[in-house]
Design a protein around this motif. Structure first.
Motif, mmCIF file in Angstrom:
data_model
loop_
_atom_site.group_PDB
_atom_site.id
_atom_site.type_symbol
_atom_site.label_atom_id
_atom_site.label_comp_id
_atom_site.label_asym_id
_atom_site.label_seq_id
_atom_site.Cartn_x
_atom_site.Cartn_y
_atom_site.Cartn_z
ATOM 1 N N LYS A 25 0.847 -1.199 0.000
ATOM 2 C CA LYS A 25 0.000 0.000 0.000
ATOM 3 C C LYS A 25 0.882 1.249 0.000
ATOM 4 C CE LYS A 25 -0.817 -0.708 4.970
ATOM 5 N NZ LYS A 25 0.442 -0.075 5.384
ATOM 6 N N GLY A 26 0.265 2.373 -0.338
ATOM 7 C CA GLY A 26 1.012 3.625 -0.377
ATOM 8 C C GLY A 26 1.697 3.883 0.954
ATOM 9 N N GLY A 27 2.891 4.415 0.899
ATOM 10 C CA GLY A 27 3.642 4.702 2.114
ATOM 11 C C GLY A 27 4.583 3.589 2.516
ATOM 12 N N ASP A 28 4.423 2.406 1.916
ATOM 13 C CA ASP A 28 5.360 1.316 2.241
ATOM 14 C C ASP A 28 6.744 1.623 1.675
ATOM 15 O OD1 ASP A 28 3.620 -0.403 3.620
ATOM 16 O OD2 ASP A 28 2.972 -1.428 1.793
ATOM 17 N N LEU A 29 7.748 1.228 2.425
ATOM 18 C CA LEU A 29 9.131 1.337 1.938
ATOM 19 C C LEU A 29 9.785 -0.029 2.055
ATOM 20 C CD1 LEU A 29 11.768 4.080 2.491
ATOM 21 C CD2 LEU A 29 12.376 1.692 2.913
ATOM 22 N N ILE A 30 10.274 -0.522 0.934
ATOM 23 C CA ILE A 30 10.988 -1.803 0.928
ATOM 24 C C ILE A 30 12.480 -1.527 0.971
ATOM 25 C CG2 ILE A 30 11.481 -3.883 -0.411
ATOM 26 C CD1 ILE A 30 8.673 -3.419 -1.701
ATOM 27 N N ALA A 31 13.145 -2.087 1.970
ATOM 28 C CA ALA A 31 14.587 -1.922 2.126
ATOM 29 C C ALA A 31 15.245 -3.250 1.789
ATOM 30 C CB ALA A 31 14.916 -1.495 3.551
ATOM 31 N N SER A 74 1.959 4.424 -7.097
ATOM 32 C CA SER A 74 3.182 4.477 -7.898
ATOM 33 C C SER A 74 4.304 3.750 -7.176
ATOM 34 C CB SER A 74 3.597 5.927 -8.131
ATOM 35 O OG SER A 74 2.608 6.592 -8.881
ATOM 36 N N LEU A 75 5.294 3.349 -7.959
ATOM 37 C CA LEU A 75 6.472 2.676 -7.422
ATOM 38 C C LEU A 75 7.703 3.504 -7.782
ATOM 39 C CD1 LEU A 75 7.859 0.067 -6.224
ATOM 40 C CD2 LEU A 75 7.819 -0.849 -8.571
ATOM 41 N N VAL A 76 8.529 3.778 -6.789
ATOM 42 C CA VAL A 76 9.778 4.494 -7.043
ATOM 43 C C VAL A 76 10.918 3.598 -6.569
ATOM 44 C CG1 VAL A 76 11.105 6.598 -6.639
ATOM 45 C CG2 VAL A 76 8.608 6.721 -6.788
ATOM 46 N N HIS A 77 11.826 3.314 -7.503
ATOM 47 C CA HIS A 77 12.850 2.280 -7.315
ATOM 48 C C HIS A 77 14.237 2.936 -7.281
ATOM 49 C CE1 HIS A 77 14.713 -1.584 -9.312
ATOM 50 N NE2 HIS A 77 14.996 -1.519 -8.037
ATOM 51 N N PHE A 78 14.928 2.799 -6.169
ATOM 52 C CA PHE A 78 16.237 3.437 -5.983
ATOM 53 C C PHE A 78 17.372 2.421 -5.974
ATOM 54 C CE2 PHE A 78 13.245 6.162 -3.747
ATOM 55 C CZ PHE A 78 13.653 7.446 -4.074
ATOM 56 N N ASP A 79 18.528 2.875 -6.431
ATOM 57 C CA ASP A 79 19.752 2.112 -6.241
ATOM 58 C C ASP A 79 20.717 2.992 -5.456
ATOM 59 O OD1 ASP A 79 22.244 0.877 -6.412
ATOM 60 O OD2 ASP A 79 21.778 -0.007 -8.358
ATOM 61 N N GLY A 93 16.333 12.806 -4.319
ATOM 62 C CA GLY A 93 14.934 13.163 -4.081
ATOM 63 C C GLY A 93 14.243 12.195 -3.139
ATOM 64 N N PHE A 94 15.032 11.320 -2.521
ATOM 65 C CA PHE A 94 14.487 10.275 -1.648
ATOM 66 C C PHE A 94 13.390 10.792 -0.713
ATOM 67 C CE2 PHE A 94 14.901 7.852 2.409
ATOM 68 C CZ PHE A 94 14.522 6.606 1.952
ATOM 69 N N PHE A 95 13.670 11.877 -0.025
ATOM 70 C CA PHE A 95 12.722 12.359 0.987
ATOM 71 C C PHE A 95 11.457 12.958 0.359
ATOM 72 C CE2 PHE A 95 16.954 12.506 2.899
ATOM 73 C CZ PHE A 95 16.753 11.632 3.957
ATOM 74 N N ASP A 96 11.619 13.506 -0.857
ATOM 75 C CA ASP A 96 10.472 14.131 -1.533
ATOM 76 C C ASP A 96 9.508 13.095 -2.099
ATOM 77 O OD1 ASP A 96 11.810 16.555 -1.098
ATOM 78 O OD2 ASP A 96 13.004 16.229 -2.911
ATOM 79 N N TYR A 97 10.023 11.893 -2.349
ATOM 80 C CA TYR A 97 9.169 10.855 -2.943
ATOM 81 C C TYR A 97 8.230 10.202 -1.933
ATOM 82 C CZ TYR A 97 11.599 10.664 -7.450
ATOM 83 O OH TYR A 97 12.106 10.935 -8.679
ATOM 84 N N MET A 98 8.539 10.334 -0.643
ATOM 85 C CA MET A 98 7.727 9.647 0.360
ATOM 86 C C MET A 98 6.343 10.282 0.443
ATOM 87 S SD MET A 98 10.205 9.077 3.583
ATOM 88 C CE MET A 98 11.630 7.996 3.505
ATOM 89 N N ASP A 99 5.323 9.527 0.055
ATOM 90 C CA ASP A 99 3.961 10.020 0.261
ATOM 91 C C ASP A 99 2.971 8.867 0.287
ATOM 92 O OD1 ASP A 99 2.505 9.664 -2.280
ATOM 93 O OD2 ASP A 99 3.969 11.064 -3.081
#
Ligand code: ADP
Ligand code: MG
Length: 151
Positions: A25-31, A74-79, A93-99
């Motif tokens: 769901k929105g707001g999840d962060l996968i580490a 939406s999904l935002v994928h970081f390396d 932009g890591f912190f700006d993407y969190m919503d």
């Protein structure tokens, strides 16, 4: 709570990812943790499919961040492989993407350990051999979404 899954092909890891994606769901962060070639990008492809965002996921190694936009989620994928300071992280932009409507999936999350939220979903992928992986999913106390996945 940690649940351990085993896969014996990339296709199986994608199938597991799809099931994970359906439960996000929105707001999840996968580490993610797990070395080069473990399958972090591969499982993210499955997650994107499960979220209804298609299978076009590629490694964000050069761009540092790839975005997959949907109507609802939406999904935002970081390396974070090359990220080694708070300033570097800021520029992604890591912190700006969190919503509320966005799932973040972070490869090499070890490099931003101090910036990860308490309630991050931890996915560790260990390479057992060429085609086998052990995939451990750790969710916060009381979050049982990932405990009983068939794939
Ligand atoms: P990472 O993002 O962790 O560096 P990738 O997903 O880019 O890893 O690459 C994983 C590689 O391992 C791919 O070439 C994939 O086809 C291969 N592979 C083989 N078996 C598996 C498996 N069980 N799960 C995931 N990937 C696998
Ligand atoms: Mg990768």
């Amino acid at each position: 709570m940690t649940k351990v899954y085993k896969t014996s092909s990339a296709a199986e890891t994608i199938a597991l990812g799809e099931e994970i994606g359906r439960r996000l769901k929105g707001g999840d962060l996968i580490a993610y943790s797990g070395g080069l070639g473990a399958g972090k990008t591969t499982i993210t492809r499955g997650i994107s499919i499960g979220m209804g965002l298609g299978d076009e996921v590629t490694s964000p190694t050069f761009a540092l961040v790839n975005e997959y936009r949907g109507d609802r989620l939406s999904l935002v994928h970081f390396d974070m492989y090359r990220i080694n300071s708070a300033d570097d992280l800021e520029t992604t932009g890591f912190f700006d993407y969190m919503d509320e409507d966005t799932v973040l999936a972070v490869e090499w999350s070890e490099n931003i350990a101090e910036e990860l939220p308490e309630d991050a979903l931890r996915i560790d992928i260990q390479r057992i051999d060429e085609d086998s992986r052990e995939i451990s999913i750790t969710a916060p106390e009381g979050d049982d979404r990932f405990e009983d996945i068939s794939y």
